[in-house]
Enzyme design. Structure first.
Site, PDB file in Angstrom:
ATOM      1  N   CYS A   4      -7.151   4.379  -8.593  1.00  0.00           N
ATOM      2  CA  CYS A   4      -7.588   4.452  -7.193  1.00  0.00           C
ATOM      3  C   CYS A   4      -7.198   5.734  -6.479  1.00  0.00           C
ATOM      4  CB  CYS A   4      -7.037   3.255  -6.440  1.00  0.00           C
ATOM      5  SG  CYS A   4      -7.532   1.725  -7.230  1.00  0.00           S
ATOM      6  N   PHE A   5      -5.904   6.019  -6.343  1.00  0.00           N
ATOM      7  CA  PHE A   5      -5.511   7.178  -5.520  1.00  0.00           C
ATOM      8  C   PHE A   5      -6.151   8.486  -6.002  1.00  0.00           C
ATOM      9  CE2 PHE A   5      -1.263   5.204  -3.853  1.00  0.00           C
ATOM     10  CZ  PHE A   5      -2.001   4.338  -3.082  1.00  0.00           C
TER      11      PHE A   5
END
Ligand code: UGA
Length: 422
Positions: A265-266
């Site tokens: 995600c990040f």
């Protein structure tokens, strides 16, 4: 109310079993026949705390699975779309899976008489619901939004490893739509939750997801930068993080320094936001720096290692492969980028992880994978800790040099120990 959840990855699985546990009837849809077979046998297709117990309880009475998306749409009233939006090479987001699902839902809606609502949970850049999802649904269904079907954006904020707990105890629920009926339906789905429910338009809901992840990633790169300075000044960053985290405006969360953030995600979301901003003619300097600091952070560990002579032929132990503890996910794991660097230096690697060795064997088949963490220590000259698995705290490191990238020791540290930012 019958609900379908399309895409049974980390997000879809947690959404599906979560809704089923709340008492809704859920049909899970996935293109992988293997995944469907596993779930039918109540075997979790991913490692997530508490998932096995919920599958035992809910399959098949409240949670059934199928590969037939059209049938699932025809049998349900709302579909949550949870397919992946992975990064393309240049950093933008790939919509291939989402577009495919929109086409399938559209075709199914063509034959469906009752009104239907499509809820996007996949992380998508602002503008996607309006410019991609709705036009595709209209094209393939021959129906019009919002008169004949509904669409809403409902971002997820689940952390792998604690995803089910996050599902049942959210800080907030965000629902974006221009269609009052879709908003009302989702409020009903989430009626058992007591947290704030924020209703927004599509783009705001899409952006809240990106801004949340970008902010958390910024906090991590910030504390890593402070940590790199502290290390030069021979100070312990953890004490500094504690000191600043006591300020309510800063808060103590996401201030753990180390080898940088990984996961699905990040890195992907910050990259996609940078790409989107640049496309719109804005150069996001802060977000680019967040990624720059993060890319270099695992190299700090290698710099510490370099102080101990050439790496060629040196026996290096690798403890931890996943991007964090509590998951079997190795996507964008700093451990893997470290392994690549060490292989280029021709180091001899001994590897252990409690959850991800089989996955990593597929990428690096010829390394020495050992049965226990202690075996790794016993076979190595230097040990690197790259995931914060709690079992790594209690091992006998003897006099071996331990370089810790994850700050796993709260109390007693190994005799010969060095931390990356402390
Ligand atoms: C993250 C967000 O925390 C979730 O809210 C979001 O829903 C999810 O992405 C997503 O977009 O799907 P996740 O990637 O599962 O969740 O894991 P985090 O716990 O946020 O950790 C991400 C990375 O940051 C890990 O590599 C972790 O080790 C690192 N991290 C985290 C730090 O280096 N320091 C910290 O203080 C916290």
């Amino acid at each position: 109310m019958k609900i379908s959840v399309i895409g049974l990855g980390y997000v879809g699985m947690c959404q599906a079993v979560g809704l089923a546990k709340l008492g809704l009837d859920v049909i899970g849809v996935d293109i992988s026949k293997e995944r469907i077979a596993q779930i039918n046998k109540k075997i979790p297709p991913i490692y997530e705390f508490g998932l096995k117990e919920l599958l035992d309880e809910l399959v098949p009475s409240k949670f059934s699975v199928t590969a037939n998306i059209k049938k699932a749409i025809s049998d349900s009233k709302i579909a949550f779309v949870c397919v992946g939006t992975p990064s393309k090479k240049e950093g933008s987001m790939s919509l291939v899976q989402l577009e495919g699902v929109c086409k399938d839902i559209g075709l199914a809606l063509k034959k469906k008489k009752a009104r239907f609502t499509v809820v996007v949970k996949s992380t998508v850049v602002p503008g996607t619901c309006r410019d991609v999802v709705i036009p595709l649904l209209e094209k393939y269904s021959g129906k019009k939004f919002p008169k004949e079907f509904g669409v809403a954006m409902n971002p997820e904020f689940l952390k792998e490893g604690t995803a089910l707990d996050d599902f049942f105890n959210p800080d907030r629920i965000v629902i974006g739509s221009s269609d009052k009926e879709s908003l009302k339906e989702l409020e009903q789905v989430y009626s058992k939750f007591t947290c704030p429910v924020l209703k927004t338009n599509f783009k705001e809901a899409e952006m809240i997801k990106y801004a949340s992840n970008a902010f958390l990633a910024t906090k991590i790169s910030f504390i890593n930068e402070i940590g790199n300075i502290c290390k030069k000044l021979d100070m312990n960053t953890n004490t500094v993080a504690k000191g600043i985290g006591l300020d309510k405006r800063i808060a103590p969360y996401f201030l753990r320094s180390g080898i940088g953030f990984g996961g699905s995600c990040f890195p992907k979301d910050v990259n996609a936001l940078v790409y989107k901003a640049t496309e719109m003619g804005y150069h996001p300097r802060l977000l680019r720096s967040v990624l720059d600091v993060n890319r270099d952070q695992p190299l700090k560990l290698l710099a510490l290692l370099d102080k101990h002579g050439p790496l060629k032929g040196k026996k290096i132990g690798i403890l931890g492969l996943t991007f964090k503890a509590g998951t079997d996910d190795i996507r964008e794991s700093p451990s893997l980028s470290t392994i690549k660097e060490l292989l280029m230096e021709e180091a001899q690697l001994y590897i252990y992880d409690p959850k991800a060795m089989d996955r990593v064997k597929k990428i690096f088949p010829h390394l020495n994978y050992l049965a226990t963490a202690q075996d790794v220590i016993d076979n190595s000259d230097i040990v690197l800790i790259l995931t914060e698995w709690s079992e790594f705290v209690k091992l006998n490191y003897g006099n071996k040099l331990v370089i810790d990238g994850k700050n796993v020791f709260n109390g007693q540290k190994p005799k010969n120990y060095e931390g990356i930012c402390w």
